[in-house]
Write a protein that holds these residues in place. Structure first.
Motif, PDB file in Angstrom:
ATOM      1  N   ALA A  54      10.079  -6.666  21.487  1.00 50.04           N
ATOM      2  CA  ALA A  54      10.703  -5.400  21.870  1.00 50.04           C
ATOM      3  C   ALA A  54      10.913  -5.320  23.382  1.00 50.04           C
ATOM      4  N   LEU A  55       9.908  -5.734  24.172  1.00 50.73           N
ATOM      5  CA  LEU A  55      10.039  -5.683  25.624  1.00 50.73           C
ATOM      6  C   LEU A  55      11.103  -6.662  26.099  1.00 50.73           C
ATOM      7  N   ALA A  56      11.187  -7.810  25.472  1.00 46.26           N
ATOM      8  CA  ALA A  56      12.217  -8.781  25.839  1.00 46.26           C
ATOM      9  C   ALA A  56      13.602  -8.206  25.601  1.00 46.26           C
ATOM     10  N   LEU A  57      13.780  -7.584  24.439  1.00 45.59           N
ATOM     11  CA  LEU A  57      15.089  -6.993  24.112  1.00 45.59           C
ATOM     12  C   LEU A  57      15.420  -5.855  25.062  1.00 45.59           C
ATOM     13  N   ARG A  58      14.452  -4.982  25.320  1.00 46.98           N
ATOM     14  CA  ARG A  58      14.705  -3.852  26.219  1.00 46.98           C
ATOM     15  C   ARG A  58      15.035  -4.336  27.627  1.00 46.98           C
ATOM     16  N   THR A  59      14.371  -5.401  28.061  1.00 48.55           N
ATOM     17  CA  THR A  59      14.601  -5.911  29.410  1.00 48.55           C
ATOM     18  C   THR A  59      16.018  -6.444  29.556  1.00 48.55           C
ATOM     19  N   ILE A  60      16.439  -7.304  28.641  1.00 48.79           N
ATOM     20  CA  ILE A  60      17.777  -7.895  28.748  1.00 48.79           C
ATOM     21  C   ILE A  60      18.855  -6.836  28.600  1.00 48.79           C
ATOM     22  N   THR A  61      18.690  -5.919  27.652  1.00 47.03           N
ATOM     23  CA  THR A  61      19.717  -4.896  27.464  1.00 47.03           C
ATOM     24  C   THR A  61      19.745  -3.919  28.637  1.00 47.03           C
ATOM     25  N   SER A  62      18.594  -3.612  29.215  1.00 43.17           N
ATOM     26  CA  SER A  62      18.575  -2.717  30.379  1.00 43.17           C
ATOM     27  C   SER A  62      19.311  -3.339  31.566  1.00 43.17           C
ATOM     28  N   VAL A  63      19.077  -4.623  31.783  1.00 40.84           N
ATOM     29  CA  VAL A  63      19.779  -5.309  32.866  1.00 40.84           C
ATOM     30  C   VAL A  63      21.273  -5.357  32.583  1.00 40.84           C
ATOM     31  N   ALA A  64      21.642  -5.628  31.328  1.00 33.06           N
ATOM     32  CA  ALA A  64      23.060  -5.667  30.967  1.00 33.06           C
ATOM     33  C   ALA A  64      23.715  -4.303  31.183  1.00 33.06           C
ATOM     34  N   HIS A  65      23.028  -3.233  30.787  1.00 31.40           N
ATOM     35  CA  HIS A  65      23.580  -1.896  30.977  1.00 31.40           C
ATOM     36  C   HIS A  65      23.725  -1.574  32.467  1.00 31.40           C
ATOM     37  N   TYR A  66      22.746  -1.986  33.256  1.00 32.71           N
ATOM     38  CA  TYR A  66      22.824  -1.760  34.702  1.00 32.71           C
ATOM     39  C   TYR A  66      24.034  -2.474  35.293  1.00 32.71           C
ATOM     40  N   VAL A  67      24.209  -3.745  34.938  1.00 32.35           N
ATOM     41  CA  VAL A  67      25.336  -4.518  35.476  1.00 32.35           C
ATOM     42  C   VAL A  67      26.654  -3.936  34.994  1.00 32.35           C
ATOM     43  N   ASN A  68      26.724  -3.569  33.713  1.00 38.65           N
ATOM     44  CA  ASN A  68      27.948  -2.962  33.193  1.00 38.65           C
ATOM     45  C   ASN A  68      28.316  -1.706  33.980  1.00 38.65           C
ATOM     46  N   GLY A  69      27.339  -0.833  34.172  1.00 36.35           N
ATOM     47  CA  GLY A  69      27.599   0.412  34.892  1.00 36.35           C
ATOM     48  C   GLY A  69      28.002   0.176  36.331  1.00 36.35           C
ATOM     49  N   PHE A  70      27.330  -0.752  36.978  1.00 37.25           N
ATOM     50  CA  PHE A  70      27.640  -1.053  38.376  1.00 37.25           C
ATOM     51  C   PHE A  70      29.071  -1.567  38.502  1.00 37.25           C
ATOM     52  N   VAL A  71      29.437  -2.516  37.638  1.00 36.17           N
ATOM     53  CA  VAL A  71      30.774  -3.101  37.722  1.00 36.17           C
ATOM     54  C   VAL A  71      31.842  -2.097  37.293  1.00 36.17           C
ATOM     55  N   LEU A  72      31.535  -1.233  36.333  1.00 33.36           N
ATOM     56  CA  LEU A  72      32.482  -0.173  35.977  1.00 33.36           C
ATOM     57  C   LEU A  72      32.809   0.680  37.193  1.00 33.36           C
ATOM     58  N   GLN A  73      31.805   0.999  37.995  1.00 26.93           N
ATOM     59  CA  GLN A  73      32.022   1.773  39.221  1.00 26.93           C
ATOM     60  C   GLN A  73      32.873   0.993  40.209  1.00 26.93           C
ATOM     61  N   VAL A  74      32.547  -0.266  40.397  1.00 22.21           N
ATOM     62  CA  VAL A  74      33.294  -1.097  41.345  1.00 22.21           C
ATOM     63  C   VAL A  74      34.756  -1.216  40.921  1.00 22.21           C
ATOM     64  N   GLN A  75      34.978  -1.513  39.652  1.00 25.30           N
ATOM     65  CA  GLN A  75      36.347  -1.694  39.180  1.00 25.30           C
ATOM     66  C   GLN A  75      37.093  -0.370  39.095  1.00 25.30           C
ATOM     67  N   GLY A  76      36.352   0.730  38.898  1.00 22.49           N
ATOM     68  CA  GLY A  76      36.982   2.045  38.955  1.00 22.49           C
ATOM     69  C   GLY A  76      37.455   2.370  40.356  1.00 22.49           C
ATOM     70  N   GLU A  77      36.681   1.984  41.357  1.00 20.59           N
ATOM     71  CA  GLU A  77      37.081   2.187  42.748  1.00 20.59           C
ATOM     72  C   GLU A  77      38.348   1.410  43.074  1.00 20.59           C
ATOM     73  N   ARG A  78      38.491   0.231  42.468  1.00 25.54           N
ATOM     74  CA  ARG A  78      39.675  -0.580  42.721  1.00 25.54           C
ATOM     75  C   ARG A  78      40.917   0.069  42.136  1.00 25.54           C
ATOM     76  N   ARG A  79      40.749   0.761  40.997  1.00 30.74           N
ATOM     77  CA  ARG A  79      41.897   1.419  40.391  1.00 30.74           C
ATOM     78  C   ARG A  79      42.276   2.670  41.152  1.00 30.74           C
ATOM     79  N   GLU A  80      41.261   3.409  41.614  1.00 32.95           N
ATOM     80  CA  GLU A  80      41.506   4.661  42.328  1.00 32.95           C
ATOM     81  C   GLU A  80      40.695   4.649  43.619  1.00 32.95           C
ATOM     82  N   PRO A  81      41.240   4.074  44.684  1.00 30.81           N
ATOM     83  CA  PRO A  81      40.505   3.952  45.941  1.00 30.81           C
ATOM     84  C   PRO A  81      39.992   5.306  46.425  1.00 30.81           C
TER      85      PRO A  81
END
Length: 220
Positions: free
Chosen positions: A133-160
């Protein structure tokens, strides 16, 4: 497109072409009709290989995830080093394609090969003291963090957004009596909240928090 040079139509060719087209037109501009035109065929021909647009998006997401290089830690690599390397590679793979994070976040199903590699990563973490369970939560938490971070970055590129100096000026104008504000000091000291230092700070917080959870569980 010259029919003699036209690639043989296959699921892999469709996904590769769709990713290239995504970089040109973005997610909103990516349609089955446009993809068919790029491949030099009629739209119905595509459905022999991918039945719905969602299946196309799933295949594109799968290719982006695999492009990050999944797999367990290398020999001699700690789980902390591996998790950091994996997160950075995943971020780079998302950023390699326009709207890459949006594509992955809309995925409904990944391929069996990707799921098997994910299971191998979990098994390696369990071998290093994690509960499943901890292994799954760790990998998915990191994936969600990266997804959210990149969504923000790529959103900034669309609308400076406004230039940093304009933002600071606007914030300064809201202060009472011209006193300094922690927010302005933080922006001046920390720089771009979507920059490399900000990403590494969040990643380190996740890794350190996981190490603390692993220690508390008494399995380290």
């Amino acid at each position: 497109m010259d029919s003699d040079k036209r690639p043989r139509l296959s699921r892999e060719t469709m996904i590769e072409t769709a990713l290239r087209l995504l970089d040109e037109v973005g997610l909103e501009g990516l349609t089955v009709r446009r993809l068919a035109a790029e491949l030099g065929v009629q739209s119905p021909a595509l459905y022999w290989h991918i039945r719905t647009k969602q299946q196309l998006l799933d295949g594109m997401a799968d290719a982006i995830i695999l492009g990050a290089g999944m797999g367990p830690p290398r020999d001699g690599e700690s789980w902390q080093e591996w998790l950091g390397r994996r997160a950075r590679a995943y971020r780079d793979s998302l950023l390699a394609h326009r709207d890459g994070a949006r594509i992955v976040c809309t995925a409904a199903q990944l391929s069996p090969a990707t799921v098997r590699m994910f299971d191998q990563e979990l098994a390696a973490m369990v071998g290093r003291g994690f509960t499943p369970a901890l292994a799954l939560r760790t990998i998915t938490s990191v994936a969600h963090y990266v997804n959210g971070f990149v969504l923000q970055v790529q959103g900034e590129r669309r609308e400076p957004s406004a230039p940093p100096e304009d933002l600071l000026a606007a914030l300064t104008g809201q202060l009472d009596g011209g006193m300094s504000a922690p927010l302005i000091a933080a922006l001046l000291e920390g720089g771009n909240p979507l920059g490399e230092e900000a990403f590494e700070h969040g990643l380190r917080a996740l890794i350190d928090g996981t190490a603390a959870a692993l220690h508390t569980s008494g399995r380290q």
